[in-house]
Design an enzyme around this catalytic site. Structure first.
Site: not given
Length: 786
Positions: A491, A595-596
């Site tokens: 994201e 972010k991930q």
């Protein structure tokens, strides 16, 4: 992840124990101690209601509509959101001791202990309290949400007088529209939607209970809650009940001598509908209540324990060498089960039914993380979750048409099927959810061998999602199939071309859709699928563009990503994480900061698409720029760390994923449990340390074990069988606990599994170069040494 400020819970193998009351940690404990069956969710609030952080009683998919905020509107923007609401609270049992309210903030609290028992499926509480007037009582309560009787919860509440005779008054209540904490600077429209969200339609009291029926003001949903009581105690007990629009109350009064006990069993029943009439919903909860009374308290306890005994026989993960991790993994598995066990064709939300975080929405987390667990441990629940996706296909078709696309565009976040994300770069553009759902279908059919499910549910989903990809992408002048302008799992990137995760998952979606359609030609023809369309899916899959950076010899997360400027991690203060709360998305989108796990998640789910060398180089590259501002990341990084030989790092990430709520590592467990991280814990153990892969060719394992652990054992269901895999530092044992003989693969070697366990040596771990994380963002080192 922030460091935990000290454990709230004792470390024990099968229970989560809070030895003393910690009011400062109440938001966390209310989430950890939440009980659910996938239909009803009760936060772990105290019986008397106060003090509390967030009262919470939830029914799966019961929501209210609210407007979505837009500074500027645009075509295709969702018009309204959906927010899960706190329904009628039946947990409340208030006590007066000689007219002194039982309130832990007054008098003297001599003892307070709560225990979540993972094998019994109960939350118990033991309190010894001295009132301001000097009266001493002991209160023991046990709470359950039934896994066998879907509409039922129950509480056994016992009060023992310890010193002198006392007049006890117990008020057991149903309360609708109870006051909730204010949400500060959050959207006032959300506050308005949740304030007095329920409108009374009926209230009725009987001798030992009451029933309330309400409806939502905008979404048009109707909910009924009913209670009944069994009372045991000294002679002279008086019971009365009454009801008003928002309150049902049963009052039990009696004089109790020292050594005597007043015992109350409270049965609760919940039901809701968007279609059934008021009398029908009323009769539904009353009938469920009658069945619970017939079963009795002891019967409910016995059913709960038997259900969980059967579940844990397969599902239990045993870990030798880390008692804290052992407890956390069992809690994680328990909460995943609670989130989906009796959801029965309704969604599994990101927080389960433990709080109202994320408005109670479901995301792609469900299919990518939760269903990986449920398909192998509770396959009926997984099948029902996918049938729910099938049920919302009409709304997904409408959304695709609105976006000018064929097929189905599943919502990025929703409760009942409509897109509820007001931020289109992260919502509408995250088309990968369609492939995530298709992959969950593929995995479920492989795990269960359920060809009937494949035909009746899977085929329609696969056709709808394949058509979406075929219309979303296009062949360029070089003949490659491109998917441009989308958002992948990360994201901190948005509206990119050829996100590798999206393209690889779409490729698998297209291939599998063509395979299943060819397998069921008559049913496929009824959906309008012909050989030409199947050929177009295969062609798109075969020519899918998968970008590769020849200079760095890694896969860019998306087209041109590795050319972006790298985020200045060393100058980023530790207190500005998560970055999205302190930096504009514009700045994040144009830098290399993740972010991930995104490309790394692609390597987890599509290991066939990468060479071992590519996996090692990709993992090292993306470790250095991934900050884990999402709880979805650590479990995936653990899995790929294990597969690339970084066993100590895999262990560190596994512990982070497992302990995120027990140790409140993200500082937001009060918003609800991180159900996907809980599920990812099991995935990190089985597909990471266990090296498990599955497809139409069968089941394979490539186990490894970090030096800090001496043994890991896990079980799973596979096409009607129960298998257990036990890994030690020297070897691996495969046991067919039940079911017909089968074959599997161990590090590529065929293994025939029948009556006798098969033992194979564990290869020596490879020597690998260490990898680095962004400055200050390495996981907490759990292993010894460097």
């Amino acid at each position: 992840m922030k460091p935990d400020a000290g454990r709230t819970f004792a470390v024990e193998p099968w229970v989560v124990r809070e030895p003393t009351l910690d009011i400062a940690a109440m938001g966390q404990t209310e989430s950890v101690f939440a009980l659910s069956n996938g239909h009803i969710g009760l936060r772990g609030n105290l019986d008397e209601g106060d003090p509390h952080h967030l009262p919470g009683t939830y029914l799966n998919s019961f929501y209210e509509v609210r407007p979505l905020p837009y500074a500027e509107g645009g075509y295709g923007y969702p018009e309204s959101g959906q927010t899960i609401i706190n329904v009628t609270n039946g947990k409340l049992i208030r006590l007066l001791v000689d007219d002194e309210p039982f309130d832990l903030r007054y008098g003297k609290l001599r003892r307070h202990e709560r225990v979540l028992d993972l094998r019994a499926g109960t939350l118990t509480r033991e309190v010894e309290w001295e009132s301001p007037a000097g009266r001493v009582v002991r209160v023991h309560s046990t709470r359950l949400v039934s896994l066998t009787q879907r509409a039922i919860a129950a509480i056994c509440y016992e009060v023992e007088v310890l010193d002198e005779p006392a007049l006890l008054v117990v008020q057991s209540e149903l309360v609708a529209n109870e006051q909730l904490p204010t949400r500060g600077a959050d959207d006032p429209r959300l506050e308005a939607a949740l304030t007095n969200a329920l409108e009374s339609e009926m209230h009725r009291a009987d001798e030992a209970g009451a029933t309330l029926v309400h409806s939502t003001r905008k979404s048009g949903l109707r909910v009924a809650a009913a209670m009944d009581h069994e009372v045991h105690g000294p002679e002279g007990i008086k019971i009365t009940s009454d009801a008003t629009e928002d309150t049902g109350s049963t009052t039990i009064i009696g004089r109790v001598k020292p050594g005597e006990t007043l015992k109350i069993v409270k049965y609760l029943s919940y039901g809701w509908s968007s279609q059934r009439s008021l009398p029908a919903v009323y009769d539904q909860v009353r009938a469920a209540l009658a069945a619970a009374r017939y079963t009795g308290w002891e019967g409910l306890l016995r059913e709960q324990a038997e259900y969980l005994e059967d579940f844990w026989e397969t599902a239990d993960v045993e870990i030798d060498g880390d008692a804290e991790l052992q407890q956390a993994v069992r809690l994680a598995t328990f909460h995943v089960l609670q989130a989906g066990a009796r959801a029965e064709r309704r969604c599994i939300s990101a927080k389960g039914l433990t709080a109202d975080g994320y408005d109670g929405h479901t995301f792609w987390d469900t299919e990518t993380f939760c269903l990986q667990v449920l398909s192998f441990l509770a396959p009926d629940a997984a099948a029902d979750a996918l049938r729910w996706r099938q049920s919302i296909l009409p709304k997904a078709f409408e959304r695709a048409q609105q976006l000018g696309l064929d097929g189905a565009a599943f919502p990025w976040r929703t409760i009942r099927g409509e897109e509820c994300s007001g931020y289109w770069p992260a919502g509408t553009a995250a088309f990968h959810i369609n492939a995530d759902i298709a992959d969950a279908v593929r995995r479920h059919v492989a795990a269960t061998g359920d060809t009937q499910f494949e035909l009746e549910t899977g085929l329609e989903i696969l056709v709808a999602t394949a058509r979406l990809w075929r219309s979303l992408g296009h062949h360029d002048s070089a003949g490659e199939f491109r998917i441009d302008g989308v958002t992948g799992p990360d994201e901190y990137s948005a509206i990119v071309d050829n996100n590798v995760y999206t393209n690889l998952m779409a490729q698998l979606n297209l291939r599998y859709a063509a395979e299943v359609a060819a397998k069921h030609p008559r049913s496929a023809a009824k959906l309008g699928v012909n050989s030409e369309e199947m050929a177009s899916w295969r062609d798109a899959a075969a020519s899918m563009r998968i970008p590769f950076d020849d200079e760095l010899r890694v896969h860019p997360q998306s087209e041109g990503f590795t050319k972006h400027k790298i985020w200045d991690f060393e100058r980023t203060p530790a207190d500005t994480y998560p970055l999205l709360l302190h930096y504009p998305y514009f700045d994040l989108y144009r830098k290399q900061v993740i972010k991930q796990a995104d490309l790394v998640l692609a390597m987890q789910l599509r290991p066939d698409a990468f060479t071992p060398e590519q996996m090692r180089r990709n993992f090292a590259y993306y470790e250095a720029i991934t900050v884990r501002d999402s709880s979805l990341s650590a479990c995936t990084q653990s899995m790929v760390a294990a597969r690339t030989g970084h066993l100590d790092l895999a262990y560190d990430y596994l512990a982070e994923a497992a302990l995120i709520d027990l140790n409140n590592l993200a500082g937001n467990t009060d918003h609800g449990m991180h159900i996907a991280s809980m599920a990812g814990t099991w995935v990190a153990i089985t597909t990471g340390l266990g090296g498990m892969t599955c497809d139409a060719t069968g089941l394979a394992f490539a186990p490894v074990l970090p030096a800090a652990l001496t043994r890991i054992s896990f079980g799973l269901r596979w096409q009607g069988r129960h298998i257990r895999v036990t890994i030690t530092q020297d070897d691996v044992e495969y046991t067919l606990v039940s079911g017909p003989p089968m074959r599997l693969r161990h590090h590529g070697e065929p293994v025939a599994l029948a009556e006798d366990p098969q033992v194979r040596p564990l290869p020596s771990p490879p020597t690998v170069d260490p990898v680095e994380q962004p400055y200050g963002r390495a996981p907490r080192q759990r292993h010894h040494g460097s």
